[in-house]
Design an enzyme around this catalytic site. Sequence first.
Site, PDB file in Angstrom:
ATOM      1  N   ASP A 131      24.534  44.595  36.960  1.00 28.80           N
ATOM      2  CA  ASP A 131      23.550  43.599  37.364  1.00 28.80           C
ATOM      3  C   ASP A 131      24.058  42.192  37.047  1.00 28.80           C
ATOM      4  O   ASP A 131      23.997  41.277  37.874  1.00 28.80           O
ATOM      5  CB  ASP A 131      22.237  43.872  36.619  1.00 28.80           C
ATOM      6  CG  ASP A 131      21.042  43.156  37.227  1.00 28.80           C
ATOM      7  OD1 ASP A 131      21.107  42.745  38.399  1.00 28.80           O
ATOM      8  OD2 ASP A 131      20.026  43.027  36.519  1.00 28.80           O
ATOM      9  N   HIS A 156      21.869  41.079  45.516  1.00 32.29           N
ATOM     10  CA  HIS A 156      20.552  41.660  45.238  1.00 32.29           C
ATOM     11  C   HIS A 156      19.822  42.046  46.523  1.00 32.29           C
ATOM     12  O   HIS A 156      19.050  43.014  46.532  1.00 32.29           O
ATOM     13  CB  HIS A 156      19.714  40.707  44.392  1.00 32.29           C
ATOM     14  CG  HIS A 156      19.961  40.859  42.923  1.00 32.29           C
ATOM     15  ND1 HIS A 156      21.055  40.295  42.297  1.00 32.29           N
ATOM     16  CD2 HIS A 156      19.289  41.553  41.967  1.00 32.29           C
ATOM     17  CE1 HIS A 156      21.021  40.617  41.006  1.00 32.29           C
ATOM     18  NE2 HIS A 156      19.974  41.382  40.783  1.00 32.29           N
ATOM     19  N   HIS A 178      21.153  45.370  47.343  1.00 30.95           N
ATOM     20  CA  HIS A 178      20.453  46.335  46.483  1.00 30.95           C
ATOM     21  C   HIS A 178      19.107  46.698  47.087  1.00 30.95           C
ATOM     22  O   HIS A 178      18.734  47.878  47.176  1.00 30.95           O
ATOM     23  CB  HIS A 178      20.244  45.757  45.081  1.00 30.95           C
ATOM     24  CG  HIS A 178      19.141  46.451  44.325  1.00 30.95           C
ATOM     25  ND1 HIS A 178      17.811  46.096  44.464  1.00 30.95           N
ATOM     26  CD2 HIS A 178      19.157  47.482  43.448  1.00 30.95           C
ATOM     27  CE1 HIS A 178      17.068  46.887  43.714  1.00 30.95           C
ATOM     28  NE2 HIS A 178      17.865  47.736  43.086  1.00 30.95           N
ATOM     29  N   HIS A 188      19.354  50.203  38.937  1.00 33.26           N
ATOM     30  CA  HIS A 188      19.342  48.902  39.606  1.00 33.26           C
ATOM     31  C   HIS A 188      20.724  48.246  39.564  1.00 33.26           C
ATOM     32  O   HIS A 188      21.268  47.835  40.595  1.00 33.26           O
ATOM     33  CB  HIS A 188      18.306  47.997  38.918  1.00 33.26           C
ATOM     34  CG  HIS A 188      18.334  46.572  39.362  1.00 33.26           C
ATOM     35  ND1 HIS A 188      17.671  46.124  40.490  1.00 33.26           N
ATOM     36  CD2 HIS A 188      18.944  45.477  38.830  1.00 33.26           C
ATOM     37  CE1 HIS A 188      17.872  44.830  40.628  1.00 33.26           C
ATOM     38  NE2 HIS A 188      18.638  44.399  39.637  1.00 33.26           N
TER      39      HIS A 188
END
Length: 367
Positions: free
Chosen positions: A171, A254, A257, A271
């Site tokens: 992340d 992101h 994602h 995540h």
Amino acid sequence: MSKIFISPSRYVQGPGEMNHVGEYAKRYGNKALIIISRGGYKRSGEQIEASFADAKMDFVFDYFNGECCMTEIKRLEGVVREKQCDVIIGIGGGKIFDTAKAVAYYTDHPVIICPTIASTDAPCSALSVIYTDQGQFEDYLYLKANPNLVMMDTTIISKSPVRLTVSGMGDALATYFEARACQRSDALTCAGGKVTQAAMAMAELCFDTLMENGIKAKIALEAGACTPAVEKIIEANTLLSGIGFESAGLAGAHAIHNGLTVLEDCHLMYHGEKVAFGTLTQLVMEDVDADELDEILDFCVQLGLPVTLKQLGIENASPEKIMAVAKAACAENDTIHNMPFEVTPELVKNAIYAADAYGRQALSFLK
């Protein structure tokens, strides 16, 4: 447009800090709602209760139902009102933090975030990621303020599964590259303004910390040791990445994602694991030089972060599946449009396939 920098009011990191959670909570209210998982309560419940007893403060535990969705948030709002709590505490992982922050937002109470893992940069942000009841990305909830306190007990975190801290590095890996993209495009950040020099410096420090300490920290954690490298990675995953993404901005990684959440194949991935692959895909879209791409591929491979679609759980990467991911990533309000060029689903689809090919090549060198 003004430049804006935001952060939590207080950040505390060190061994044994969970012993002081009651003392910290007493500064913000008279009765705490503590949102925690059943497993988290089994591991830390007695320690938390002892801390509140020492502080002579009332508290109520409520078990998290597993998803940061509006159904769960509304349920916990009802608990706050029924039990007359005036401070919210989230203890556990990223979806618990985001739920606690949302509950505090809707009930207008202070919030304390106590991670027991270092798997995301969610703890420090004034943002909750809302999912559907089934676990698909739904929306970003932008909050009025960052948490009042973020408390990191490194004794507890260093005992958590190593995969979780590695996911946190995945992340955090996106932080600098997304910040760089936002700076180049002069995009608005999650803080509601333009990128500050301070935020860029923290994003770059986050990246440098990962490169210098990430592999060392993984090895130490696998040996059950909390070393200076581990402490630095916990800070990078949480504080540096948290402030970096929020005040310097999100971009392609992101959003990709978020696109991956439409595939049930990926629902067992964390995540940060999906964000790491999103970072590779963003770098492919940017057509970065080979040395930079190789450095990130090598880092991910050494850590065990996914660099292929198969590692993400996608056995059949059909054009229909990958285009569904690409279209979701390019949703009108998603952050992929902060990239410094026009992004289309077709571009994202091709970049995903190319990132997968580069990842497969990198893995083949290990054989």
